[in-house]
Design a protein around this motif. Structure first.
Motif, short mmCIF file in Angstrom:
data_model
loop_
_atom_site.label_atom_id
_atom_site.label_comp_id
_atom_site.label_asym_id
_atom_site.label_seq_id
_atom_site.Cartn_x
_atom_site.Cartn_y
_atom_site.Cartn_z
N GLU A 7 -2.15 1.52 11.37
CA GLU A 7 -0.88 0.76 11.39
C GLU A 7 -1.05 -0.66 11.00
O GLU A 7 -0.34 -0.89 10.57
CB GLU A 7 -0.17 1.17 12.58
CG GLU A 7 0.30 2.47 13.11
CD GLU A 7 -0.61 3.64 13.33
OE1 GLU A 7 -1.57 3.26 13.90
OE2 GLU A 7 -0.71 4.74 12.87
N THR A 38 -1.67 -1.02 7.33
CA THR A 38 -0.30 -0.85 6.83
C THR A 38 0.67 -1.92 6.78
O THR A 38 1.00 -2.51 5.96
CB THR A 38 0.34 0.46 7.40
OG1 THR A 38 -0.52 1.48 7.16
CG2 THR A 38 1.77 0.71 6.47
N ALA A 39 0.50 -2.45 8.04
CA ALA A 39 1.40 -3.55 8.30
C ALA A 39 0.90 -5.03 7.45
O ALA A 39 1.55 -5.57 7.02
CB ALA A 39 1.32 -3.91 9.91
N MET A 45 -0.72 -4.77 4.80
CA MET A 45 -0.61 -4.80 3.45
C MET A 45 0.80 -4.97 3.01
O MET A 45 1.06 -5.29 1.78
CB MET A 45 -1.15 -3.28 3.05
CG MET A 45 -2.73 -3.14 2.80
SD MET A 45 -3.21 -4.46 1.99
CE MET A 45 -4.48 -5.19 3.12
N ARG A 46 1.87 -4.66 4.12
CA ARG A 46 3.09 -4.92 3.69
C ARG A 46 3.27 -6.27 3.51
O ARG A 46 3.94 -6.86 2.58
CB ARG A 46 4.05 -4.36 4.82
CG ARG A 46 5.48 -4.34 4.52
CD ARG A 46 6.17 -3.63 5.56
NE ARG A 46 5.77 -2.36 6.10
CZ ARG A 46 5.42 -2.06 7.41
NH1 ARG A 46 5.52 -3.09 8.23
NH2 ARG A 46 5.01 -0.89 7.59
N GLU A 47 2.59 -7.11 4.18
CA GLU A 47 2.58 -8.63 4.38
C GLU A 47 1.86 -9.12 3.02
O GLU A 47 2.48 -10.22 2.22
CB GLU A 47 2.05 -9.37 5.36
CG GLU A 47 2.98 -9.08 6.71
CD GLU A 47 2.53 -9.80 7.91
OE1 GLU A 47 2.19 -10.93 8.03
OE2 GLU A 47 2.30 -9.36 8.96
N ARG A 57 1.67 -7.61 0.10
CA ARG A 57 2.45 -7.26 -0.70
C ARG A 57 3.66 -8.33 -0.86
O ARG A 57 4.03 -8.61 -2.26
CB ARG A 57 3.45 -5.72 -0.43
CG ARG A 57 4.07 -5.32 -1.58
CD ARG A 57 4.58 -3.88 -1.10
NE ARG A 57 5.73 -3.56 -2.00
CZ ARG A 57 7.10 -3.85 -1.61
NH1 ARG A 57 7.24 -4.39 -0.62
NH2 ARG A 57 7.70 -3.53 -2.48
N LEU A 58 4.36 -8.72 0.02
CA LEU A 58 5.42 -9.67 0.17
C LEU A 58 4.98 -11.08 -0.42
O LEU A 58 5.49 -11.70 -1.34
CB LEU A 58 6.20 -9.80 1.54
CG LEU A 58 6.91 -8.69 1.83
CD1 LEU A 58 7.34 -8.58 3.42
CD2 LEU A 58 8.18 -8.46 0.93
N LYS A 103 1.71 -3.32 -6.80
CA LYS A 103 1.82 -2.11 -6.27
C LYS A 103 0.28 -1.33 -6.33
O LYS A 103 -0.19 -0.85 -5.34
CB LYS A 103 2.85 -1.16 -7.10
CG LYS A 103 3.38 0.02 -6.08
CD LYS A 103 4.62 0.53 -6.94
CE LYS A 103 4.48 2.02 -6.48
NZ LYS A 103 4.88 2.98 -7.79
N VAL A 124 -1.98 -3.20 -3.94
CA VAL A 124 -1.97 -2.90 -2.62
C VAL A 124 -2.58 -1.48 -2.38
O VAL A 124 -3.12 -1.15 -1.18
CB VAL A 124 -0.66 -3.09 -2.10
CG1 VAL A 124 -0.20 -2.47 -0.80
CG2 VAL A 124 -0.16 -4.63 -1.81
N SER A 125 -2.08 -0.68 -3.25
CA SER A 125 -2.72 0.63 -2.89
C SER A 125 -3.97 0.92 -2.93
O SER A 125 -4.71 1.69 -2.31
CB SER A 125 -1.71 1.86 -3.94
OG SER A 125 -2.40 1.82 -5.08
N LYS A 152 -5.57 -0.52 0.23
CA LYS A 152 -5.40 0.28 1.14
C LYS A 152 -6.25 1.54 1.10
O LYS A 152 -7.00 2.14 2.49
CB LYS A 152 -3.99 0.82 1.18
CG LYS A 152 -2.76 0.46 2.37
CD LYS A 152 -1.78 0.76 1.88
CE LYS A 152 -0.90 1.49 3.14
NZ LYS A 152 0.61 1.75 2.65
#
Ligand code: GDP
Length: 296
Positions: free
Chosen positions: A26, A29-30, A32-34, A36-37, A50, A53-54, A57
């Protein structure tokens, strides 16, 4: 300073990760979300973000990383490596023809920094004991020829010019012959830009290309224009097959989009970075150093 926003946002994400003794899926994931933004906000191409990030991850989520002694550091290292790859992996060097002169054709839109970069490149080659010739082929932008002549004089590199009444194709052809006749080992042809990519421009560049058969076709793009620079590179590459990109104005407050997207989108490596208006403000582009700089 370039990449300021991106660097501080990434540092924020990483400091959170670094502080953790254990990192869960988690957490990754959190984070990587940041990431990404932050990349999207820095104007990096959507698809590039995209994929990036993948990839990170995929490498970060796994027993090996999670169970490592310093998982945060390992993940940061993964980001660093992937970012280096994104920008081409290793340094893409200027081609040197084994049948001199090496012909370098410069292309780009008006204002991107093409003429300035031509002069800077001549200086860089001169420092490596080469004897470049500059060819003034930008007959459309007022004062471009004079600008190149002044630059040449400043660095003591000859400039071949036929004024602005002869066609750029003829100038390029005669310029190349002049380089051969006078023992120059590099010839840098400054071509005319336009305000936008248009058919007339491409046609002219294609004609010059077919006449001089360049070893390098370097596209000069303004890093400040972000995704526009990447779109310009894509259009030029479709018509001309570029061998390299020069990113200019990296001394400004550019966000990072062009630097991080252009190789992935066009397949064409960044060969040089320009970091100022002065004649020696041009450096070979090192993906690894750039990634470290972006990551802060
Ligand atoms: P061209 O129309 O593409 O030939 O553009 P120029 O070479 O005339 O450059 C346009 C403007 O951008 C000039 O004022 C240059 O001094 C400036 N310029 C070019 N490269 C850089 C750079 O790396 N950094 C900064 N700050 N300015 C640059």
């Amino acid at each position: 300073m370039a990449f300021e926003g991106l660097t501080s946002r990434l540092q924020n994400v990483f400091s959170k990760l670094r502080g953790k003794g254990k990192v869960s899926e988690e957490d990754v994931t959190a984070a990587m979300r940041e990431v990404r933004l932050a990349l999207l906000e820095a104007d990096v191409n959507f698809k590039v973000v995209k994929d990036f990030v993948s990839k990170v991850k995929e490498k970060a989520i796994g027993k090996e990383v999670m169970d490592s002694f310093t998982p945060g550091m390992v993940i940061i290292d993964i980001v660093n490596k992937e970012m280096t790859e994104l920008m081409g992996g290793s340094q893409a060097k200027l081609v040197k023809s084994n049948k001199p002169p090496t012909v370098i054709m410069m292309a780009g839109l008006q204002g991107a920094g093409k003429t300035t970069t031509s002069g800077k490149l001549a200086k860089l080659l001169q420092k490596q004991n080469s004897r470049p010739l500059l060819v003034a082929g930008d007959i459309y932008r007022p004062a471009a020829i004079k600008q190149l002549e002044v630059l040449g004089e400043q660095i003591n590199v000859p400039v071949f010019s036929l004024g602005d009444k002869t066609s750029p194709v003829e100038i390029a052809k005669q310029g190349l012959q002049h380089a051969k006749d006078n023992g120059h080992d590099y010839v840098i042809i400054d071509t005319a830009g336009r305000l936008h990519v248009d058919e007339e421009l491409m046609e002219e560049l294609k004609q010059i290309h077919s006449v001089v058969n360049p070893d390098e076709v370097l596209l000069v793009v303004d890093a400040m224009t972000g995704q526009d620079a990447v779109n310009v590179a894509e259009s030029f590459n479709q018509q001309l097959t570029l061998t390299g990109v020069v990113l200019t104005k990296l001394d400004g407050d550019t966000r990072g989009g062009a630097a991080l997207s252009v190789k992935a989108v066009t397949g064409c490596p960044i060969k040089f970075a320009a970091l100022g208006e002065k004649i020696d403000a041009l450096e070979p582009f090192h993906p690894e150093r750039m990634a470290s700089r972006i990551l802060g």
